[in-house]
Scaffold this motif. Sequence first.
Motif, PDB file in Angstrom:
ATOM      1  N   PHE A 258      56.156 -40.247   8.535  1.00  0.00           N
ATOM      2  CA  PHE A 258      54.819 -39.650   8.531  1.00  0.00           C
ATOM      3  C   PHE A 258      53.708 -40.680   8.402  1.00  0.00           C
ATOM      4  CE2 PHE A 258      57.648 -36.494   6.319  1.00  0.00           C
ATOM      5  CZ  PHE A 258      57.822 -35.675   7.420  1.00  0.00           C
ATOM      6  N   ALA A 259      54.032 -41.952   8.468  1.00  0.00           N
ATOM      7  CA  ALA A 259      52.995 -42.987   8.332  1.00  0.00           C
ATOM      8  C   ALA A 259      51.923 -42.842   9.405  1.00  0.00           C
ATOM      9  CB  ALA A 259      53.629 -44.370   8.388  1.00  0.00           C
ATOM     10  N   TRP A 260      52.312 -42.364  10.574  1.00  0.00           N
ATOM     11  CA  TRP A 260      51.394 -42.292  11.714  1.00  0.00           C
ATOM     12  C   TRP A 260      50.199 -41.375  11.468  1.00  0.00           C
ATOM     13  CZ3 TRP A 260      50.401 -37.700  14.323  1.00  0.00           C
ATOM     14  CH2 TRP A 260      51.282 -36.641  14.074  1.00  0.00           C
ATOM     15  N   ARG A 261      50.321 -40.466  10.477  1.00  0.00           N
ATOM     16  CA  ARG A 261      49.188 -39.578  10.230  1.00  0.00           C
ATOM     17  C   ARG A 261      47.971 -40.347   9.713  1.00  0.00           C
ATOM     18  NH1 ARG A 261      49.738 -34.065  11.552  1.00  0.00           N
ATOM     19  NH2 ARG A 261      47.503 -34.286  11.205  1.00  0.00           N
ATOM     20  N   ILE A 373      51.923 -35.001   1.416  1.00  0.00           N
ATOM     21  CA  ILE A 373      51.214 -33.720   1.456  1.00  0.00           C
ATOM     22  C   ILE A 373      51.302 -33.119   2.854  1.00  0.00           C
ATOM     23  CG2 ILE A 373      49.602 -34.420  -0.360  1.00  0.00           C
ATOM     24  CD1 ILE A 373      47.532 -34.892   1.912  1.00  0.00           C
ATOM     25  N   PRO A 374      51.192 -31.793   2.981  1.00  0.00           N
ATOM     26  CA  PRO A 374      51.132 -31.190   4.319  1.00  0.00           C
ATOM     27  C   PRO A 374      49.887 -31.692   5.057  1.00  0.00           C
ATOM     28  CG  PRO A 374      51.562 -29.532   2.631  1.00  0.00           C
ATOM     29  CD  PRO A 374      51.200 -30.788   1.907  1.00  0.00           C
ATOM     30  N   ALA A 375      50.086 -32.117   6.285  1.00  0.00           N
ATOM     31  CA  ALA A 375      48.972 -32.649   7.071  1.00  0.00           C
ATOM     32  C   ALA A 375      48.279 -31.518   7.826  1.00  0.00           C
ATOM     33  CB  ALA A 375      49.474 -33.698   8.052  1.00  0.00           C
ATOM     34  N   ALA A 376      47.000 -31.728   8.083  1.00  0.00           N
ATOM     35  CA  ALA A 376      46.271 -30.755   8.901  1.00  0.00           C
ATOM     36  C   ALA A 376      46.878 -30.746  10.299  1.00  0.00           C
ATOM     37  CB  ALA A 376      44.798 -31.133   8.962  1.00  0.00           C
ATOM     38  N   PRO A 377      47.280 -29.574  10.818  1.00  0.00           N
ATOM     39  CA  PRO A 377      47.936 -29.536  12.133  1.00  0.00           C
ATOM     40  C   PRO A 377      47.021 -30.041  13.240  1.00  0.00           C
ATOM     41  CG  PRO A 377      48.183 -27.451  10.961  1.00  0.00           C
ATOM     42  CD  PRO A 377      47.172 -28.245  10.211  1.00  0.00           C
ATOM     43  N   LEU A 378      47.577 -30.817  14.137  1.00  0.00           N
ATOM     44  CA  LEU A 378      46.847 -31.268  15.316  1.00  0.00           C
ATOM     45  C   LEU A 378      46.866 -30.159  16.358  1.00  0.00           C
ATOM     46  CD1 LEU A 378      48.274 -34.894  15.581  1.00  0.00           C
ATOM     47  CD2 LEU A 378      46.111 -34.170  14.577  1.00  0.00           C
ATOM     48  N   PRO A 379      45.995 -30.215  17.368  1.00  0.00           N
ATOM     49  CA  PRO A 379      45.988 -29.172  18.411  1.00  0.00           C
ATOM     50  C   PRO A 379      47.374 -28.989  19.025  1.00  0.00           C
ATOM     51  CG  PRO A 379      44.058 -30.576  18.624  1.00  0.00           C
ATOM     52  CD  PRO A 379      44.916 -31.207  17.564  1.00  0.00           C
ATOM     53  N   GLY A 380      47.868 -27.749  18.992  1.00  0.00           N
ATOM     54  CA  GLY A 380      49.180 -27.443  19.568  1.00  0.00           C
ATOM     55  C   GLY A 380      50.347 -27.725  18.652  1.00  0.00           C
ATOM     56  N   GLU A 381      50.097 -28.446  17.561  1.00  0.00           N
ATOM     57  CA  GLU A 381      51.197 -28.843  16.678  1.00  0.00           C
ATOM     58  C   GLU A 381      51.791 -27.646  15.944  1.00  0.00           C
ATOM     59  OE1 GLU A 381      51.869 -32.825  14.072  1.00  0.00           O
ATOM     60  OE2 GLU A 381      50.193 -31.575  13.450  1.00  0.00           O
ATOM     61  N   ALA A 474      66.547 -28.938   9.629  1.00  0.00           N
ATOM     62  CA  ALA A 474      65.504 -27.959   9.956  1.00  0.00           C
ATOM     63  C   ALA A 474      64.183 -28.657  10.227  1.00  0.00           C
ATOM     64  CB  ALA A 474      65.338 -26.976   8.804  1.00  0.00           C
ATOM     65  N   PRO A 475      63.440 -28.210  11.236  1.00  0.00           N
ATOM     66  CA  PRO A 475      62.119 -28.815  11.495  1.00  0.00           C
ATOM     67  C   PRO A 475      61.187 -28.561  10.314  1.00  0.00           C
ATOM     68  CG  PRO A 475      62.423 -26.816  12.791  1.00  0.00           C
ATOM     69  CD  PRO A 475      63.738 -27.091  12.149  1.00  0.00           C
ATOM     70  N   VAL A 476      60.385 -29.543  10.012  1.00  0.00           N
ATOM     71  CA  VAL A 476      59.433 -29.410   8.902  1.00  0.00           C
ATOM     72  C   VAL A 476      58.033 -29.658   9.441  1.00  0.00           C
ATOM     73  CG1 VAL A 476      61.059 -30.105   7.116  1.00  0.00           C
ATOM     74  CG2 VAL A 476      59.735 -31.859   8.298  1.00  0.00           C
ATOM     75  N   PRO A 477      57.040 -29.026   8.848  1.00  0.00           N
ATOM     76  CA  PRO A 477      55.665 -29.312   9.288  1.00  0.00           C
ATOM     77  C   PRO A 477      55.338 -30.761   9.001  1.00  0.00           C
ATOM     78  CG  PRO A 477      55.693 -28.022   7.252  1.00  0.00           C
ATOM     79  CD  PRO A 477      57.098 -28.060   7.753  1.00  0.00           C
ATOM     80  N   THR A 478      54.481 -31.343   9.824  1.00  0.00           N
ATOM     81  CA  THR A 478      54.135 -32.752   9.659  1.00  0.00           C
ATOM     82  C   THR A 478      53.489 -32.981   8.302  1.00  0.00           C
ATOM     83  OG1 THR A 478      53.769 -32.934  12.022  1.00  0.00           O
ATOM     84  CG2 THR A 478      52.889 -34.688  10.653  1.00  0.00           C
ATOM     85  N   MET A 479      53.974 -34.012   7.621  1.00  0.00           N
ATOM     86  CA  MET A 479      53.420 -34.397   6.333  1.00  0.00           C
ATOM     87  C   MET A 479      52.539 -35.638   6.511  1.00  0.00           C
ATOM     88  SD  MET A 479      54.875 -32.092   4.422  1.00  0.00           S
ATOM     89  CE  MET A 479      54.825 -32.621   2.716  1.00  0.00           C
TER      90      MET A 479
END
Length: 832
Positions: A258-261, A373-381, A474-479
């Motif tokens: 998740f470093a890319w966030r 922390i849960p990241a703010a979703p990007l468009p389409g994410e 399981a897929p997880v929301p981007t952190m």
Amino acid sequence: MDIKQKLLMCAAFCFASQIYAFEPAKVDYATQIKPILMKNCISCHGIEKQKGGLRLDAGAAILKGGNSGPILIPGKSKESKIVHAVEGKDPETRMPPEPKTLISKEQTVLIATWIDQGAFISKQDLAVGPVEKKTRSTHWSFQPIVKPIISTDNSSAWARTPLDIFIYEQMRKEGLSPAKEADPLALLRRVYLDLTGIPPNHVEVDAFLNDKLPGAYERAVDRALASPRYGEKWGRFWLDLARYADSDGYEKDTGRPFAWRYRQWVIDALNADMPFDQFTIEQIAGDLLKNASADQKAATGFHRNTLTNKEGGVDQEQFRVEAVVDRANTTAKVFLGLTLGCAQCHDHKYDPISQREYYQFFAFFNSDTEVNIPAAPLPGEQDLYAQKLKEHQSKIAQVKQSLDLRKKDLGKDIDDWASKLKPDALPAKLKPVLVIEASKRTEVQKNELVNHRVSLDEKTKAFQKQIADLEKAAPVPTMAQAMALGKERKTNIHIRGDFLRKGVEVDPETPAVLPAPLVKEKLGRLDLAQWITDKENPLTRRVIANWVWHKFFGRGIVATLEDFGTQGEKPSNPQLLDYLAFTLGDNNWSLKSLHRLIVTSAVYRQSSVVEPANFKKDPYNVFLSRQSRVRLDAEGVRDVFLSVSGLVDQRIGGQSVKPPQPPGISELTYANAVKWNESKGLDRYRRGVYIWFQRTSPYPTLMLFDAPDSNLACVRRERSNTPLQALALMNDVAFYECSKSLGLSLANAGLPIEVNIRSAFVNCLSRFPSERETAQMKSIFDEFKRHYESNVDQARQVMGNGTDMKGDVALSAAWVAFARVLLNLDEIIVRD
């Protein structure tokens, strides 16, 4: 009283008299101790210097002690640090240090006696506190920023902006003259590379050439600044300062998915032209802002880029402290241009920063903790996540259904076998005859039943493991990696920088040489961020303006970008630096406004051609009588190849990618634990800023072209020139794919050779070829074409299978070879 009693009394009297005779006289601080200290100690422990945080020029300061605590214990000279120091038995703690001579033994005894007698200091002496040094440092960078007066003499004809006036005045003093303005297309390519990292395409070149109204160049600048490519280019610059990487470092070097966030936040913030003061505050203390958003918390990923050691058996507290040290040092280096880390073990040797002040600065970060922390979703994410989750849940449901069916089938089999073991299951007429045989069969059936039950159990474990494995995947929301305020920790000075040797406790505070922040009972990280960006702070705007300037000219106005202290170089043009710093703050801290001011100036628009007369007087171009010609950064080299070949992926932001790299690189990591799974599809052709950075085995092409190692903040990249770079551009698979793509597009265009050559030059070099260059390149192409017509098998090998060719294979291979020549010109990877 008899004679015996008289003798005893006499003996007692003599003994008491003897004791009284040997009792030392009372030692006076003012007349006996203070002169010793004033003569031998004040040069290092007085008004000018306070080494170890210790002052010995006043009674109250002596009793207070220094960084390591009290230096004396009244009544206990043998346990007092000052006595140990002046005795000089330990070379590490002796005072004064070698090669100075120790005080005399008599003076040492006098100090020890004074302590044993209670270390008495009169109220009068205690009332006199240490004299404070009232004058601030006179060093230039610690002085307030004042908007310089702009002269209009002698420079109005050349100057386009106020910057040029300061430059021209200095040129004139140095006996220099400005270079002529660069060719318009060269200037267009320069500004696009500087602002977006990729050259202008055909459409952008045509738009510029067809704009005949005044201000065509300025409008091209505005288009470049508005491009989302701007955030990618300048975001990569900022990631150098943030020591960004996609892995932990150290031996295990675990990946950080998740470093890319944080990188995403940087790119978006720069594209939006977020005011730089806000840009700073959110990275240092975004989590502490009122009603902080997910993005503001993700911005604190700036300080999650520290290395993390997950090796077994390591002291976690040691590496926590090292991370805090890195955060303190990086903050001071990036935003203040100070070598604060030099005060970690002792007072700074050159700058007015004490070791106590270092740990006061350290204290701002000492209570922080790392969180995901849960990241703010990007468009389409969000939709993509929901789809993946639905697919995953469907897989689990299918496995569970299979398990239930298998259980049912196996259970039925077991029931059948169990019924055969019942006596009633045997026919009545066979019971007497087959009783012995039946008993034998019963034993066999029992074993078979046990085996069936074991089989059922094994299959049920197998299914459950499959379900468990699926649940783990399981897929997880981007952190997002972030910082948060943890449990409050006390901060102590670390004696000689050793976190195990704790000195006195300190509170968060900023260096006294700089203006103080708002007075509060307890300062925190948000106060630090606001103090850094306060307009009263003389460093931040100067440091950032200087960093920006060096990106456009290859050299800062202050050449030592990371050191604005007394050992750093002085500014080559102090008034220019202060004008840039003042303008940055006056324009709402807008980086884009500052960039526009610089790239529209006459000094920026100069040609890079070297004039012999100017070169003789200013060989390093300190006074900017020409533009600098510099090789592109590592990511820029890749970006130009991908852009001109038509392969570059146009998407902005997103996760890190793993383009092709030579075999054996990832195998160099610990226990071969890092797997480099090459990205497929468009991800293979993403810009360099998105390449996954593995600290122990970084992408080799980036390192070949001098990308930093991301272990520490890098304010200025080095630029080398090696044969390996040329070999990589010619033979590396990524660069070869670019040559092949460009060559194929030229072959499929179906245009005359001269037209193709002209088109290729505009596309790759943003200029038209000269007649001589056209003739040379046509000759080269004809030679390649003849070669491949005579060696068709070799041409097929060059083109490979599945290539979409409209013409014959020899023609296509010739254009690919032509493209390799063009893309290996020095001009391709140079910003002129």
